[in-house]
Design a protein around this motif. Structure first.
Motif, PDB file in Angstrom:
ATOM      1  N   TYR A 174       0.914  -1.154   0.000  1.00  0.00           N
ATOM      2  CA  TYR A 174       0.000   0.000   0.000  1.00  0.00           C
ATOM      3  C   TYR A 174       0.950   1.200   0.000  1.00  0.00           C
ATOM      4  N   ILE A 175       1.120   1.796  -1.168  1.00  0.00           N
ATOM      5  CA  ILE A 175       2.173   2.800  -1.339  1.00  0.00           C
ATOM      6  C   ILE A 175       1.725   4.158  -0.816  1.00  0.00           C
ATOM      7  N   ASP A 176       2.399   4.650   0.210  1.00  0.00           N
ATOM      8  CA  ASP A 176       2.200   6.038   0.607  1.00  0.00           C
ATOM      9  C   ASP A 176       3.343   6.803  -0.061  1.00  0.00           C
ATOM     10  N   TRP A 177       3.005   7.579  -1.089  1.00  0.00           N
ATOM     11  CA  TRP A 177       4.033   8.231  -1.906  1.00  0.00           C
ATOM     12  C   TRP A 177       4.887   9.177  -1.072  1.00  0.00           C
ATOM     13  N   ALA A 178       4.250   9.927  -0.157  1.00  0.00           N
ATOM     14  CA  ALA A 178       5.003  10.878   0.674  1.00  0.00           C
ATOM     15  C   ALA A 178       5.891  10.157   1.682  1.00  0.00           C
ATOM     16  N   HIS A 179       5.373   9.068   2.266  1.00  0.00           N
ATOM     17  CA  HIS A 179       6.193   8.283   3.200  1.00  0.00           C
ATOM     18  C   HIS A 179       7.442   7.745   2.488  1.00  0.00           C
ATOM     19  N   ILE A 193       8.933   3.318  -9.523  1.00  0.00           N
ATOM     20  CA  ILE A 193       8.188   2.556  -8.508  1.00  0.00           C
ATOM     21  C   ILE A 193       6.992   1.844  -9.149  1.00  0.00           C
ATOM     22  N   ILE A 194       6.242   2.570  -9.969  1.00  0.00           N
ATOM     23  CA  ILE A 194       5.081   1.956 -10.641  1.00  0.00           C
ATOM     24  C   ILE A 194       5.531   0.765 -11.486  1.00  0.00           C
ATOM     25  N   ASP A 195       6.583   0.976 -12.261  1.00  0.00           N
ATOM     26  CA  ASP A 195       7.073  -0.102 -13.144  1.00  0.00           C
ATOM     27  C   ASP A 195       7.553  -1.306 -12.335  1.00  0.00           C
ATOM     28  N   ARG A 196       8.170  -1.021 -11.205  1.00  0.00           N
ATOM     29  CA  ARG A 196       8.657  -2.114 -10.351  1.00  0.00           C
ATOM     30  C   ARG A 196       7.492  -2.927  -9.791  1.00  0.00           C
ATOM     31  N   LEU A 197       6.431  -2.254  -9.359  1.00  0.00           N
ATOM     32  CA  LEU A 197       5.260  -2.953  -8.810  1.00  0.00           C
ATOM     33  C   LEU A 197       4.617  -3.851  -9.858  1.00  0.00           C
ATOM     34  N   VAL A 198       4.540  -3.339 -11.075  1.00  0.00           N
ATOM     35  CA  VAL A 198       3.948  -4.121 -12.166  1.00  0.00           C
ATOM     36  C   VAL A 198       4.870  -5.277 -12.557  1.00  0.00           C
ATOM     37  N   ARG A 199       6.155  -4.972 -12.663  1.00  0.00           N
ATOM     38  CA  ARG A 199       7.124  -5.978 -13.125  1.00  0.00           C
ATOM     39  C   ARG A 199       7.336  -7.091 -12.095  1.00  0.00           C
ATOM     40  N   GLU A 200       7.542  -6.710 -10.833  1.00  0.00           N
ATOM     41  CA  GLU A 200       7.905  -7.701  -9.822  1.00  0.00           C
ATOM     42  C   GLU A 200       6.703  -8.412  -9.202  1.00  0.00           C
ATOM     43  N   LEU A 201       5.561  -7.717  -9.154  1.00  0.00           N
ATOM     44  CA  LEU A 201       4.391  -8.302  -8.480  1.00  0.00           C
ATOM     45  C   LEU A 201       3.228  -8.559  -9.428  1.00  0.00           C
ATOM     46  N   PRO A 232       6.006  15.405  -1.332  1.00  0.00           N
ATOM     47  CA  PRO A 232       6.512  15.534  -2.704  1.00  0.00           C
ATOM     48  C   PRO A 232       5.479  16.196  -3.625  1.00  0.00           C
ATOM     49  N   PRO A 233       5.879  16.574  -4.860  1.00  0.00           N
ATOM     50  CA  PRO A 233       4.927  17.161  -5.807  1.00  0.00           C
ATOM     51  C   PRO A 233       4.020  16.100  -6.425  1.00  0.00           C
ATOM     52  N   PHE A 234       2.770  16.502  -6.705  1.00  0.00           N
ATOM     53  CA  PHE A 234       1.802  15.547  -7.264  1.00  0.00           C
ATOM     54  C   PHE A 234       1.884  15.446  -8.791  1.00  0.00           C
ATOM     55  N   GLU A 235       2.104  16.568  -9.459  1.00  0.00           N
ATOM     56  CA  GLU A 235       2.013  16.546 -10.926  1.00  0.00           C
ATOM     57  C   GLU A 235       2.932  15.518 -11.594  1.00  0.00           C
ATOM     58  N   LEU A 237       3.791  12.650 -10.500  1.00  0.00           N
ATOM     59  CA  LEU A 237       3.133  11.343 -10.334  1.00  0.00           C
ATOM     60  C   LEU A 237       1.995  11.214 -11.336  1.00  0.00           C
ATOM     61  N   ALA A 238       1.191  12.271 -11.438  1.00  0.00           N
ATOM     62  CA  ALA A 238       0.063  12.255 -12.385  1.00  0.00           C
ATOM     63  C   ALA A 238       0.554  11.967 -13.801  1.00  0.00           C
ATOM     64  N   LYS A 239       1.662  12.590 -14.181  1.00  0.00           N
ATOM     65  CA  LYS A 239       2.213  12.382 -15.533  1.00  0.00           C
ATOM     66  C   LYS A 239       2.662  10.937 -15.751  1.00  0.00           C
ATOM     67  N   GLU A 240       3.286  10.351 -14.726  1.00  0.00           N
ATOM     68  CA  GLU A 240       3.741   8.959 -14.847  1.00  0.00           C
ATOM     69  C   GLU A 240       2.553   7.995 -14.937  1.00  0.00           C
ATOM     70  N   ILE A 241       1.499   8.286 -14.186  1.00  0.00           N
ATOM     71  CA  ILE A 241       0.283   7.446 -14.263  1.00  0.00           C
ATOM     72  C   ILE A 241      -0.312   7.519 -15.673  1.00  0.00           C
ATOM     73  N   MET A 242      -0.367   8.746 -16.211  1.00  0.00           N
ATOM     74  CA  MET A 242      -0.984   8.953 -17.522  1.00  0.00           C
ATOM     75  C   MET A 242      -0.208   8.277 -18.659  1.00  0.00           C
ATOM     76  N   LYS A 243       1.083   8.008 -18.432  1.00  0.00           N
ATOM     77  CA  LYS A 243       1.901   7.345 -19.460  1.00  0.00           C
ATOM     78  C   LYS A 243       1.629   5.847 -19.529  1.00  0.00           C
ATOM     79  N   ARG A 244       0.927   5.324 -18.529  1.00  0.00           N
ATOM     80  CA  ARG A 244       0.822   3.868 -18.404  1.00  0.00           C
ATOM     81  C   ARG A 244      -0.636   3.399 -18.392  1.00  0.00           C
TER      82      ARG A 244
END
Length: 275
Positions: A174-179, A193-201, A232-235, A237-244
Motif C-alpha cells: 500500500y504505497i504512501d508516496w510521501a512516506h 516505482i510503478i514499473d517495479r510494482l507491475v514488473r515484480e508483483l 513531494p509534488p503531485f504533478e 506522479l500524475a504524468k507517470e500514471i498517464m503514461k501507463r
C-alpha cells in the motif's frame, strides 16, 4: 488509458453528517470515485453497518478501501500486543470484506530492538498466519496492504513491502508516496516505482496514499500537510500514471481531504484524463 480512483481518507469535511454512508454520498456528489474508510482509532463499525456502506458504495460506483488501526505492531516484544494487533487486522479485514473494499492499509510493525531482518521474519510469520485465518473466516477478496512508512524505526521500506508481497499470497504494497519520499531522503522516482510494482508483483491495481509532509531539522517527517507544499509534488506522479495503462487508487491523506483530492483531479484532467 489508466483507470484512476480518487478520493479522501475518511468522510469529507463537507459531508452533512460524520458517518461513512454520508461520506460515500458526498464523495459521489463531489465527482470523486473512491474513499478510504478510517478505522485508525479502532474498528468501531458493526458488521451490519459495513454491509450497508458496501451496498451504497456499489450503487454509487465509489471504490472503497480501509485503513486499519494505528495500534498494530507485529514485532512487539509483548506477545499480548502481537495477538491484539492480529485481531485488529482481522476485524478490519472482516468489515472491509463486508463493504466490498478491495484492500486494507496496515502500519504493520516497528523494529524495536530487533534488526530489520529479524523483524521481517517475524512479520512474515505473523502476517502469514493472519491471512490464513482470514481466508478460513470467509474473507476471500480483501488484500492485506502493508503500507510504506516514513519513519526509519518502522517496517515499511519500499523493498520490504515488495518483498513481503512476493512471499505471502494476498499481501500487497500500500504505497504512501510521501512516506516513501521521506524514507528515501526526499527523493522519489514515481515511474520507476510503478514499473517495479507491475514488473515484480504483476499488480493490476495499485493502492496508494498521497499528501505532503513537514520538513524539519533537515529531514521530512510524518506530519501531513496540504498538497500545495509539494513535498513531494503531485504533478510528476500524475504524468507517470498517464503514461501507463494501469489501474490505481489515489487516497488523499492531506488535512484538506476532498479539497486537495479535487485539486489532484484537476491536475489529472488537465493532462487529459476523463473521470
Amino acid at each position: 488509458m489508466p483507470k484512476i480512483y480518487l478520493g479522501p481518507a475518511g468522510v469529507p469535511h463537507s459531508a452533512k453528517k460524520r458517518n461513512t454512508i454520508e461520506g460515500i454520498k458526498t464523495v459521489k456528489e463531489l465527482g470523486l470515485n473512491a474513499m478510504e474508510v478510517e478505522f485508525v482509532q479502532g474498528v468501531k463499525m458493526s458488521p451490519e453497518s459495513a454491509e450497508e456502506a458496501g451496498k451504497v458504495a456499489l450503487e454509487l460506483g465509489v471504490r472503497l478501501s480501509v485503513h486499519a488501526p494505528y495500534f498494530i505492531n507485529l514485532c512487539s516484544e509483548d506477545k499480548e500486543k502481537v495477538e491484539a494487533s492480529k485481531k485488529r487486522i482481522l476485524d478490519t479485514a472482516d468489515r472491509a470484506e463486508r463493504m466490498n473494499a478491495d484492500a486494507i492499509a496496515i502500519h504493520i510493525a516497528f523494529y524495536g530492538k530487533k534488526s530489520p531482518d529479524e523483524c521481517y521474519q517475524i512479520v512474515k510469520a505473523e502476517l502469514g498466519e493472519v491471512v490464513d485465518t482470514a481466508r478460513s473466516m470467509g474473507i476471500k477478496n480483501v488484500k492485506f496492504g502493508v503500507e510504506t512508512m516514513a519513519k526509519e524505526t518502522a517496517f515499511g521500506t519500499l523493498d520490504e513491502v515488495i518483498s513481503i508481497s512476493k512471499e505471502i499470497k494476498g499481501v500487497i504494497p500500500y504505497i504512501d508516496w510521501a512516506h516513501t519520499f521521506a524514507r528515501q531522503g526526499g527523493q522519489i522516482d514515481y515511474g520507476e516505482i510503478i514499473d517495479r510494482l507491475v514488473r515484480e508483483l504483476n499488480l493490476s491495481h495499485i493502492n496508494s496514499h498521497f499528501e505532503s509532509l513537514v520538513f524539519r531539522n533537515g529531514k521530512y517527517i510524518d506530519e501531513h500537510l496540504p498538497i500545495d507544499n509539494n513535498t513531494p509534488p503531485f504533478e510528476p506522479l500524475a504524468k507517470e500514471i498517464m503514461k501507463r495503462d494501469i489501474s490505481i487508487t489515489l487516497i488523499c491523506e492531506s488535512p484538506e481531504l476532498e479539497r486537495d483530492a479535487l485539486k489532484m483531479k484537476k491536475v489529472l484532467e488537465d493532462l487529459g484524463y476523463k473521470f
